[in-house]
Write a protein that holds these residues in place. Structure first.
Motif, PDB file in Angstrom:
ATOM      1  N   MET A  83      39.807  50.244  44.403  1.00 38.06           N
ATOM      2  CA  MET A  83      41.154  50.639  44.672  1.00 38.06           C
ATOM      3  C   MET A  83      42.069  49.711  45.594  1.00 38.06           C
ATOM      4  SD  MET A  83      41.056  53.808  43.064  1.00 38.06           S
ATOM      5  CE  MET A  83      42.237  54.728  43.735  1.00 38.06           C
ATOM      6  N   LEU A  84      41.718  49.410  46.562  1.00 34.96           N
ATOM      7  CA  LEU A  84      42.806  48.227  47.140  1.00 34.96           C
ATOM      8  C   LEU A  84      42.908  47.084  46.606  1.00 34.96           C
ATOM      9  CD1 LEU A  84      41.329  49.344  50.792  1.00 34.96           C
ATOM     10  CD2 LEU A  84      43.311  50.112  49.721  1.00 34.96           C
ATOM     11  N   LEU A  85      41.827  46.478  46.151  1.00 34.07           N
ATOM     12  CA  LEU A  85      42.028  45.250  45.322  1.00 34.07           C
ATOM     13  C   LEU A  85      42.985  45.488  44.076  1.00 34.07           C
ATOM     14  CD1 LEU A  85      38.271  43.824  45.441  1.00 34.07           C
ATOM     15  CD2 LEU A  85      40.351  42.782  46.618  1.00 34.07           C
ATOM     16  N   LYS A  86      42.874  46.595  43.539  1.00 37.21           N
ATOM     17  CA  LYS A  86      43.783  46.795  42.279  1.00 37.21           C
ATOM     18  C   LYS A  86      45.134  46.652  42.835  1.00 37.21           C
ATOM     19  CE  LYS A  86      42.115  49.744  39.289  1.00 37.21           C
ATOM     20  NZ  LYS A  86      42.026  51.005  38.830  1.00 37.21           N
ATOM     21  N   LYS A  87      45.363  47.346  43.819  1.00 32.91           N
ATOM     22  CA  LYS A  87      46.948  47.356  44.526  1.00 32.91           C
ATOM     23  C   LYS A  87      47.393  45.874  44.805  1.00 32.91           C
ATOM     24  CE  LYS A  87      47.728  51.871  45.372  1.00 32.91           C
ATOM     25  NZ  LYS A  87      49.109  52.237  44.419  1.00 32.91           N
ATOM     26  N   ILE A  88      46.539  45.172  45.538  1.00 33.36           N
ATOM     27  CA  ILE A  88      46.903  43.947  45.930  1.00 33.36           C
ATOM     28  C   ILE A  88      47.134  42.965  44.633  1.00 33.36           C
ATOM     29  CG2 ILE A  88      45.912  41.759  46.939  1.00 33.36           C
ATOM     30  CD1 ILE A  88      44.350  43.466  48.701  1.00 33.36           C
TER      31      ILE A  88
END
Length: 90
Positions: A83-88
């Motif tokens: 989820m966090l990598l997708k945001k980045i």
């Protein structure tokens, strides 16, 4: 010591083993706000400070269910790293 925050798309962001909590129930927070500090609370007392973080949805994603061990939990839990990598990368 834990914090459970309601985020976008009805997802709960769960933080556990905190040393301190800097927010109140019902308080709105912004992305740069410090909400707490990592620690060794609960059953982790005496171990190195660390954080348990998870993302949980209140609305089940039934298509994520599979036949793996505890595969039914995938309808509620998300991998925070994904989820966090997708945001980045967006």
């Amino acid at each position: 010591n834990i914090i459970a925050m309601l985020g976008p798309k009805w997802k709960i962001h769960y933080y556990a083993h905190l040393q301190s909590i800097n927010v109140s129930i019902g308080e709105f927070v912004n992305p740069s706000q410090i909400i707490g500090s990592i620690g060794d609370s609960g059953n982790e007392k005496g171990k190195p400070s660390h954080l348990h973080y998870s993302i949980i949805t209140l609305i089940p994603y039934f298509w994520r269910w599979d036949n793996s061990t505890q595969g039914w939990k995938k309808i509620f839990f998300f991998n925070p790293s994904e989820m966090l990598l997708k945001k980045i990368t967006q």
